[in-house]
Design a protein around this motif. Structure first.
Motif, PDB file in Angstrom:
ATOM      1  N   ARG A   1      -1.868   4.152  -5.436  1.00  0.00           N
ATOM      2  CA  ARG A   1      -1.191   4.016  -4.254  1.00  0.00           C
ATOM      3  C   ARG A   1      -2.156   3.624  -3.033  1.00  0.00           C
ATOM      4  NH1 ARG A   1       1.661   8.640  -3.812  1.00  0.00           N
ATOM      5  NH2 ARG A   1       2.847   8.268  -5.585  1.00  0.00           N
ATOM      6  N   TYR A   2      -2.911   4.491  -2.857  1.00  0.00           N
ATOM      7  CA  TYR A   2      -4.182   4.098  -1.743  1.00  0.00           C
ATOM      8  C   TYR A   2      -4.795   2.842  -1.847  1.00  0.00           C
ATOM      9  CZ  TYR A   2      -8.360   4.004   1.193  1.00  0.00           C
ATOM     10  OH  TYR A   2      -9.200   3.701   1.725  1.00  0.00           O
TER      11      TYR A   2
ATOM     12  N   ASN B   1     -10.740  -3.825   9.107  1.00  0.00           N
ATOM     13  CA  ASN B   1     -10.071  -4.227   7.826  1.00  0.00           C
ATOM     14  C   ASN B   1     -10.403  -5.400   7.409  1.00  0.00           C
ATOM     15  OD1 ASN B   1      -8.494  -1.984   7.808  1.00  0.00           O
ATOM     16  ND2 ASN B   1      -6.770  -3.083   8.977  1.00  0.00           N
TER      17      ASN B   1
ATOM     18  N   THR C   1      -3.627   0.087  -3.875  1.00  0.00           N
ATOM     19  CA  THR C   1      -2.948  -0.835  -3.193  1.00  0.00           C
ATOM     20  C   THR C   1      -2.461  -1.267  -2.071  1.00  0.00           C
ATOM     21  OG1 THR C   1      -1.811  -0.299  -5.549  1.00  0.00           O
ATOM     22  CG2 THR C   1      -0.434  -1.705  -4.260  1.00  0.00           C
ATOM     23  N   LYS C   2      -2.157  -0.028  -1.093  1.00  0.00           N
ATOM     24  CA  LYS C   2      -1.833  -0.238   0.307  1.00  0.00           C
ATOM     25  C   LYS C   2      -3.143  -0.727   0.949  1.00  0.00           C
ATOM     26  CE  LYS C   2      -0.880   2.553   4.219  1.00  0.00           C
ATOM     27  NZ  LYS C   2      -0.418   3.875   4.874  1.00  0.00           N
ATOM     28  N   ARG C   3      -4.531  -0.268   0.746  1.00  0.00           N
ATOM     29  CA  ARG C   3      -5.529  -0.741   1.168  1.00  0.00           C
ATOM     30  C   ARG C   3      -5.928  -2.208   1.109  1.00  0.00           C
ATOM     31  NH1 ARG C   3      -8.270  -0.255   5.888  1.00  0.00           N
ATOM     32  NH2 ARG C   3     -10.453  -0.343   5.812  1.00  0.00           N
TER      33      ARG C   3
ATOM     34  N   ASP D   1      -3.666  -4.689   0.438  1.00  0.00           N
ATOM     35  CA  ASP D   1      -2.915  -5.292   1.110  1.00  0.00           C
ATOM     36  C   ASP D   1      -3.427  -5.497   2.669  1.00  0.00           C
ATOM     37  OD1 ASP D   1      -1.330  -5.861  -0.947  1.00  0.00           O
ATOM     38  OD2 ASP D   1       0.130  -4.224  -0.495  1.00  0.00           O
ATOM     39  N   GLU D   2      -4.022  -4.369   3.210  1.00  0.00           N
ATOM     40  CA  GLU D   2      -4.604  -4.446   4.823  1.00  0.00           C
ATOM     41  C   GLU D   2      -5.625  -5.144   4.745  1.00  0.00           C
ATOM     42  OE1 GLU D   2      -4.927  -0.307   5.390  1.00  0.00           O
ATOM     43  OE2 GLU D   2      -2.990   0.061   5.848  1.00  0.00           O
TER      44      GLU D   2
ATOM     45  N   ASP E   1     -15.019   0.131   3.590  1.00  0.00           N
ATOM     46  CA  ASP E   1     -14.581   0.673   2.142  1.00  0.00           C
ATOM     47  C   ASP E   1     -15.710   0.348   1.023  1.00  0.00           C
ATOM     48  OD1 ASP E   1     -11.797   1.240   2.447  1.00  0.00           O
ATOM     49  OD2 ASP E   1     -11.674  -0.577   3.337  1.00  0.00           O
TER      50      ASP E   1
END
Length: 184
Positions: A82-83, A23, A85-87, A89-90, A128
């Motif tokens: 959504r993906y 991450n 935003t979540k990614r 944050d991680e 990513d």
């Protein structure tokens, strides 16, 4: 359930997609992801919402191809938002140089030479932001794992399905920081 979500069965213990991904991301990669998220949220989603509303106002939705297409596209954009935003944050943004810039670490630009004298230039980045055209490889890739901690003139052996490959590290450099200091 036939068709839609059916894939061939894979053993979870051997499936490379099940391996945990790092991450980490470079500052440039995080900025690019935020830019994509911003564009999808502020430009693409409102435009598609407008198109869906206009198509819905035309009447029968069951036979309205414009409504069906734009609704599917809107759902795809919402899922991507959504993906992202979540990614985001991680992810941990790595925006500083390593203590020892003479060794290969995350974010390094590395030039390798194989046993035939051919050179290969690559950069080690987060999962990513991999890009085959730029030769940016994931820190989780076997070659990147083998390179981590190596210095100039070190030899690296990488196991691949086609057999082992031997490389020698020619150069290591890091991207300049945004505060004016160079990566060397």
């Amino acid at each position: 359930m036939k068709g839609r979500n059916m894939t061939r069965w894979r053993d979870p213990a051997k499936d490379p997609r099940q391996e945990p991904k790092s991450n980490v991301i470079t500052a440039e990669g995080a900025a690019r992801m935020r830019g994509i998220l911003e564009h999808l949220s502020r430009v693409k989603r409102p435009a598609l919402s407008t198109k869906v509303g206009e198509a819905a106002a035309q009447g029968d939705r069951s036979e309205n191809a414009d409504y069906t297409y734009n609704k599917k596209e809107l759902n795809r954009v919402i899922a991507r938002i959504r993906y992202l935003t979540k990614r985001l944050d991680e992810l941990q943004v790595i925006d500083r140089l390593p203590a020892d810039t003479g060794k290969v670490f995350f974010g390094a630009f590395v030039e390798l030479e194989d046993e035939h004298g051919e050179t290969l230039s690559l950069r080690i980045v987060g999962h990513d932001e991999t890009d085959t055209r730029k030769r940016w490889i994931s820190v989780d890739a076997p070659l990147a794992k083998a390179l981590l901690g190596k210095q100039i003139d070190d030899d690296v052996t990488v196991s691949a399905p086609g057999g082992d490959s031997l490389y020698s590290v020619n150069t290591i450099r890091y991207a300049p920081r945004h505060d004016g200091h160079s990566g060397r």
